[in-house]
Design a protein around this motif. Sequence first.
Motif, PDB file in Angstrom:
ATOM      1  N   ASN A  90      22.204 -55.564  19.589  1.00  0.00           N
ATOM      2  CA  ASN A  90      22.569 -55.735  18.189  1.00  0.00           C
ATOM      3  C   ASN A  90      21.729 -56.748  17.439  1.00  0.00           C
ATOM      4  O   ASN A  90      21.743 -56.766  16.213  1.00  0.00           O
ATOM      5  CB  ASN A  90      24.041 -56.162  18.093  1.00  0.00           C
ATOM      6  N   ALA A  91      21.042 -57.602  18.152  1.00  0.00           N
ATOM      7  CA  ALA A  91      20.442 -58.743  17.471  1.00  0.00           C
ATOM      8  C   ALA A  91      19.259 -59.288  18.282  1.00  0.00           C
ATOM      9  O   ALA A  91      19.344 -60.361  18.874  1.00  0.00           O
ATOM     10  CB  ALA A  91      21.492 -59.832  17.255  1.00  0.00           C
ATOM     11  N   GLY A 122      16.559 -50.159  13.572  1.00  0.00           N
ATOM     12  CA  GLY A 122      16.575 -50.751  12.246  1.00  0.00           C
ATOM     13  C   GLY A 122      16.496 -52.252  12.387  1.00  0.00           C
ATOM     14  O   GLY A 122      16.695 -52.790  13.483  1.00  0.00           O
ATOM     15  N   THR A 123      16.172 -52.918  11.301  1.00  0.00           N
ATOM     16  CA  THR A 123      16.006 -54.369  11.316  1.00  0.00           C
ATOM     17  C   THR A 123      16.796 -54.962  10.161  1.00  0.00           C
ATOM     18  O   THR A 123      16.600 -54.562   9.017  1.00  0.00           O
ATOM     19  CB  THR A 123      14.511 -54.740  11.187  1.00  0.00           C
ATOM     20  N   VAL A 124      17.676 -55.892  10.458  1.00  0.00           N
ATOM     21  CA  VAL A 124      18.449 -56.541   9.396  1.00  0.00           C
ATOM     22  C   VAL A 124      17.575 -57.663   8.836  1.00  0.00           C
ATOM     23  O   VAL A 124      17.238 -58.604   9.555  1.00  0.00           O
ATOM     24  CB  VAL A 124      19.777 -57.103   9.922  1.00  0.00           C
ATOM     25  N   PRO A 125      17.196 -57.551   7.559  1.00  0.00           N
ATOM     26  CA  PRO A 125      16.222 -58.501   7.005  1.00  0.00           C
ATOM     27  C   PRO A 125      16.763 -59.927   6.961  1.00  0.00           C
ATOM     28  O   PRO A 125      17.913 -60.151   6.564  1.00  0.00           O
ATOM     29  CB  PRO A 125      15.990 -57.995   5.574  1.00  0.00           C
ATOM     30  N   GLU A 126      15.967 -60.866   7.410  1.00  0.00           N
ATOM     31  CA  GLU A 126      16.279 -62.297   7.261  1.00  0.00           C
ATOM     32  C   GLU A 126      17.641 -62.669   7.841  1.00  0.00           C
ATOM     33  O   GLU A 126      18.301 -63.586   7.374  1.00  0.00           O
ATOM     34  CB  GLU A 126      16.211 -62.709   5.784  1.00  0.00           C
ATOM     35  N   ALA A 127      18.056 -61.963   8.876  1.00  0.00           N
ATOM     36  CA  ALA A 127      19.405 -62.179   9.417  1.00  0.00           C
ATOM     37  C   ALA A 127      19.460 -63.302  10.439  1.00  0.00           C
ATOM     38  O   ALA A 127      20.542 -63.665  10.902  1.00  0.00           O
ATOM     39  CB  ALA A 127      19.927 -60.885  10.040  1.00  0.00           C
ATOM     40  N   PHE A 128      18.309 -63.863  10.794  1.00  0.00           N
ATOM     41  CA  PHE A 128      18.260 -64.939  11.782  1.00  0.00           C
ATOM     42  C   PHE A 128      17.472 -66.103  11.187  1.00  0.00           C
ATOM     43  O   PHE A 128      16.382 -65.903  10.646  1.00  0.00           O
ATOM     44  CB  PHE A 128      17.563 -64.441  13.054  1.00  0.00           C
ATOM     45  N   HIS A 129      18.028 -67.301  11.300  1.00  0.00           N
ATOM     46  CA  HIS A 129      17.329 -68.472  10.773  1.00  0.00           C
ATOM     47  C   HIS A 129      16.695 -69.230  11.924  1.00  0.00           C
ATOM     48  O   HIS A 129      17.360 -69.959  12.663  1.00  0.00           O
ATOM     49  CB  HIS A 129      18.290 -69.374   9.994  1.00  0.00           C
ATOM     50  N   TYR A 177      13.656 -67.680   7.903  1.00  0.00           N
ATOM     51  CA  TYR A 177      14.471 -66.465   7.979  1.00  0.00           C
ATOM     52  C   TYR A 177      13.632 -65.294   8.483  1.00  0.00           C
ATOM     53  O   TYR A 177      12.615 -64.944   7.880  1.00  0.00           O
ATOM     54  CB  TYR A 177      15.063 -66.128   6.613  1.00  0.00           C
ATOM     55  N   LEU A 201      16.532 -59.360  12.410  1.00  0.00           N
ATOM     56  CA  LEU A 201      17.163 -59.040  13.701  1.00  0.00           C
ATOM     57  C   LEU A 201      17.057 -57.534  13.924  1.00  0.00           C
ATOM     58  O   LEU A 201      17.567 -56.744  13.121  1.00  0.00           O
ATOM     59  CB  LEU A 201      18.635 -59.449  13.705  1.00  0.00           C
ATOM     60  N   ILE A 247      17.968 -54.026  15.671  1.00  0.00           N
ATOM     61  CA  ILE A 247      18.914 -53.261  16.478  1.00  0.00           C
ATOM     62  C   ILE A 247      18.065 -52.345  17.351  1.00  0.00           C
ATOM     63  O   ILE A 247      17.269 -51.544  16.837  1.00  0.00           O
ATOM     64  CB  ILE A 247      19.885 -52.444  15.610  1.00  0.00           C
ATOM     65  N   PRO A 288      22.446 -69.358  14.251  1.00  0.00           N
ATOM     66  CA  PRO A 288      21.327 -68.968  13.391  1.00  0.00           C
ATOM     67  C   PRO A 288      21.534 -67.631  12.673  1.00  0.00           C
ATOM     68  O   PRO A 288      20.708 -67.247  11.852  1.00  0.00           O
ATOM     69  CB  PRO A 288      20.144 -68.862  14.373  1.00  0.00           C
ATOM     70  N   GLY A 289      22.638 -66.931  12.978  1.00  0.00           N
ATOM     71  CA  GLY A 289      22.938 -65.677  12.297  1.00  0.00           C
ATOM     72  C   GLY A 289      24.189 -65.761  11.435  1.00  0.00           C
ATOM     73  O   GLY A 289      24.648 -64.741  10.914  1.00  0.00           O
ATOM     74  N   HIS A 301      24.757 -66.767   8.513  1.00  0.00           N
ATOM     75  CA  HIS A 301      24.626 -66.635   7.053  1.00  0.00           C
ATOM     76  C   HIS A 301      24.727 -65.184   6.593  1.00  0.00           C
ATOM     77  O   HIS A 301      24.576 -64.894   5.413  1.00  0.00           O
ATOM     78  CB  HIS A 301      23.292 -67.242   6.599  1.00  0.00           C
ATOM     79  N   VAL A 302      24.962 -64.264   7.519  1.00  0.00           N
ATOM     80  CA  VAL A 302      25.192 -62.862   7.158  1.00  0.00           C
ATOM     81  C   VAL A 302      26.657 -62.537   7.455  1.00  0.00           C
ATOM     82  O   VAL A 302      27.132 -62.762   8.578  1.00  0.00           O
ATOM     83  CB  VAL A 302      24.271 -61.912   7.939  1.00  0.00           C
ATOM     84  N   LEU A 310      20.584 -49.062   7.257  1.00  0.00           N
ATOM     85  CA  LEU A 310      19.396 -49.649   7.899  1.00  0.00           C
ATOM     86  C   LEU A 310      18.968 -48.832   9.105  1.00  0.00           C
ATOM     87  O   LEU A 310      17.814 -48.857   9.506  1.00  0.00           O
ATOM     88  CB  LEU A 310      19.703 -51.055   8.404  1.00  0.00           C
ATOM     89  N   GLY A 311      19.927 -48.177   9.718  1.00  0.00           N
ATOM     90  CA  GLY A 311      19.654 -47.407  10.924  1.00  0.00           C
ATOM     91  C   GLY A 311      20.951 -46.769  11.389  1.00  0.00           C
ATOM     92  O   GLY A 311      22.034 -47.164  10.942  1.00  0.00           O
ATOM     93  N   TYR A 334      23.833 -52.389   5.022  1.00  0.00           N
ATOM     94  CA  TYR A 334      23.399 -53.734   4.654  1.00  0.00           C
ATOM     95  C   TYR A 334      23.208 -53.855   3.154  1.00  0.00           C
ATOM     96  O   TYR A 334      22.770 -52.897   2.510  1.00  0.00           O
ATOM     97  CB  TYR A 334      22.052 -53.997   5.349  1.00  0.00           C
TER      98      TYR A 334
END
Lengths: 160, 160
Positions: free
Chosen positions: A114-115, A136-143, A149, A152, A154, B73-74, B76-77, B135-136, B156
């Motif tokens: 998932n991440a 797929g990629t969750v934009p800016e989902a990891f800091h 950012y 993440l 999938i 780190p995740g 914020h979503v 996203l997917g 998303y």
Amino acid sequence: MNIRSATERDWPQVWEFLRVIAKEGETYCWDRDLAEEKAYAWWWRPLPVRTVVAVDGDTVLGTAVSYPNQSGPGAHVASASFLVDPAFRGVGRALGNHVVDQARADGFRAMQFNAVVETNTRAVALWESLGFRVLGTVPEAFHSPAAGYVGLHIMYRSLL
Amino acid sequence: MNIRSATERDWPQVWEFLRVIAKEGETYCWDRDLAEEKAYAWWWRPLPVRTVVAVDGDTVLGTAVSYPNQSGPGAHVASASFLVDPAFRGVGRALGNHVVDQARADGFRAMQFNAVVETNTRAVALWESLGFRVLGTVPEAFHSPAAGYVGLHIMYRSLL
């Protein structure tokens, strides 16, 4: 190197590298000051969660935790998390193969991550080499402490 | 119709439709014979989880539960789950708007749904109309009683 079911006695060695990986904050969605009790409760759970360790004699080189990604109508897709002592990175591939084979033997139809942090290019390449693809990629989902950012992924592979 | 923070006293009405939705097995990754204690423990959690209800007077029409999708780190979503009494389907849009606005106010940078059943076309269309995109799709990740194995969308939207 041997991969076997974990026991509670493996925990102190796992915690030594798990805490470092959490503190680095570059690869897992965990609090960087993750409490040991919380980490242990995540790592050591009853079936259908499976916890394995890769060992060389008495030394724990890495660990993997696998589980249904969802419940009920989604319980036929597995997910898994992998942790390898930074001193022994090559262990990830063996753990990955083991977990994929075990999930198939357990009747799971697919495996999903998932991440996967997109800057963790070593992990992304490893999973791709084991048959996973980015759905797929969750934009800016990891800091990321180092990169800011980042996305993440999938990732997914069929087990049929 | 009004949307407000839930209280424990709302639970009996929520359980009346939550149990039906679980039993149908077409939209949520829950066991179809989901136990009430387990459902309650999911619905009613401390902050940062937020539980709201849509009410008309004393009648609960729907509920939403929102929470960080990941930790550390995740965190914020946001993610969220929505349940509407099948007799009052129009409530989903109002709950969706409320939850998106609340998540933005809470400082979340994006919102992600992890498992939208692709045959739940009403929900997919609702989220798309509220700015979400697919996203997917995890192939065959949901076993629908009516349709067999169908995909689960990851949806998303940015909140910035």
